[in-house]
Design an enzyme around this catalytic site. Structure first.
Site, PDB file in Angstrom:
ATOM      1  N   ASP A 164      -2.850   9.245  -0.506  1.00 40.39           N
ATOM      2  CA  ASP A 164      -2.432  10.638  -0.643  1.00 40.39           C
ATOM      3  C   ASP A 164      -0.964  10.817  -0.258  1.00 40.39           C
ATOM      4  OD1 ASP A 164      -2.740  13.408  -1.121  1.00 40.39           O
ATOM      5  OD2 ASP A 164      -3.143  13.763   1.004  1.00 40.39           O
ATOM      6  N   ASP A 222       6.375  -9.946   1.856  1.00 37.67           N
ATOM      7  CA  ASP A 222       6.802 -10.789   0.735  1.00 37.67           C
ATOM      8  C   ASP A 222       8.188 -10.410   0.209  1.00 37.67           C
ATOM      9  OD1 ASP A 222       7.011 -12.510  -1.350  1.00 37.67           O
ATOM     10  OD2 ASP A 222       5.300 -11.745  -2.484  1.00 37.67           O
ATOM     11  N   ASN A 257       0.264  -9.230  14.585  1.00 34.57           N
ATOM     12  CA  ASN A 257       0.174 -10.282  13.574  1.00 34.57           C
ATOM     13  C   ASN A 257       0.287 -11.667  14.185  1.00 34.57           C
ATOM     14  OD1 ASN A 257       0.319  -8.612  10.951  1.00 34.57           O
ATOM     15  ND2 ASN A 257       2.114  -7.872  12.063  1.00 34.57           N
TER      16      ASN A 257
END
Length: 262
Positions: free
Chosen positions: A155, A83, A29
Site C-alpha cells: 500500500d 543486490d 542479518n
C-alpha cells in the site's frame, strides 16, 4: 564440508564447499561467503544462497523485465535487498536509482562478491538511503522489492509509483509453494490492475518466484523488442527468456486462474 540451502520447509539441497571466506553478523542479518569448486563463491545471507557465477541471471531478468516494458525509466527504487548487480543492469538505461538498505555493515561486506560494487556505489545517479523517509518525495517508474512485501508495504510503495509505473516483487516459487504464491498474487491484486507471476527460466539453483504488477503496463503486451535488441553486455536476458518467464504449466494455470490479473 557442505552448506545446506532450504528450498522449502520440507526440501533442502546440500552443496560441497572448500572453505569459508567471510563471516559477518549484524543486528538483523548474517552473511557468510564460501568457496566452492563447482560454483565459485557462494554467499549465504540469512540461509538464502547467492551464487557469484550466476548473479547476472536475477539482476538481468528483473532490471530488463521492467526496463523493456517501459518507454522511459527515469526513476527507480530498490528496497529490501542488497543486490547491487541489479543497479548495474539498470544503469543501461538513463535512470537514477534510489537504493534503500539500512544495514550498511552487511552491504559493504559484499565488496568482493558483487563484481560491480564500486562502479555502482560511485555512480552519480546512485543514491543509497537507510530508509525511505531519507529520500526526496517523488514518483517512480519502477519499484523493485527484493523481499516478499506485506499488504501494508504494498500500500505504501504503490503510492510512490507513476501511473504507468511497474512494481516487481520477490515471491515464493509457484511450483514449489503455490499457496504462498496465491496469497502474494491476491495481496498485489488488491492494489493493481495487473498482477502476474513469473520465474527465471533455466535457473536451477533458486527457490524464488516473482510478481509483475502495474496499474496499466502489461509485461507481454507492452514489451518493446527493439529495446531488448539494443541491450549490450547481457548474458541471460533476451525476448525469449522474457516471454518464457510468464509461461505456466496447465495445472498451475488452473490453480492461479482466480488470482492472476492480466
Amino acid at each position: 564440508m557442505w552448506i545446506t540451502q532450504e528450498i522449502t520447509p520440507y526440501l533442502r539441497k546440500e552443496y560441497t564447499i572448500e572453505a569459508k571466506l567471510l563471516d559477518v553478523r549484524s543486528e538483523h542479518n548474517i552473511l557468510e561467503i564460501f568457496k566452492s569448486k563447482d560454483f565459485g563463491e557462494i554467499a549465504m545471507l540469512n540461509r538464502q544462497l547467492l551464487f557469484k557465477n550466476f548473479l547476472h541471471i536475477e539482476s538481468e531478468l528483473l532490471a530488463h523485465m521492467g526496463g523493456c516494458t517501459k518507454k522511459e525509466l527515469k526513476e527507480v527504487l530498490i528496497v529490501d535487498g542488497f543486490d547491487l548487480e541489479l543497479a548495474h543492469q539498470l544503469f543501461k538505461y538513463d535512470t537514477h536509482i534510489d537504493f534503500v538498505q539500512a544495514d550498511e555493515k552487511i552491504l559493504d561486506s559484499f565488496i568482493s562478491f558483487f563484481p560491480h560494487f564500486h562502479e555502482v556505489k560511485n555512480n552519480k545517479n546512485f543514491t543509497h538511503a537507510k530508509q525511505l523517509l531519507d529520500l526526496d518525495i517523488k514518483k517512480y517508474d519502477l519499484i523493485l522489492c527484493l523481499q516478499e512485501p506485506d499488504i501494508h508495504k504494498i500500500d505504501g510503495l504503490k503510492r510512490m509509483l507513476k501511473e504507468d509505473g511497474v512494481f516487481i516483487s520477490v515471491a515464493k516459487h509457484p511450483l514449489l509453494e503455490h499457496v504462498s504464491m496465491q496469497n502474494a498474487l491476491k495481496n498485489l491484486g488488491d492494489f493493481f490492475a495487473v498482477a502476474m507471476p513469473f520465474v527465471a527460466p533455466l535457473r536451477i539453483l533458486s527457490n524464488k518466484g516473482y510478481i509483475y504488477a502495474s496499474f496499466k503496463t502489461h509485461p507481454l503486451k507492452d514489451l518493446m523488442a527493439p529495446k531488448i535488441e539494443a541491450l549490450t553486455s547481457v548474458r541471460y536476458y533476451n525476448e525469449d527468456i522474457h516471454r518464457a518467464a510468464f509461461a505456466l504449466p496447465k495445472n498451475l494455470q488452473e490453480v492461479f486462474k482466480d488470482n492472476i490479473k492480466s
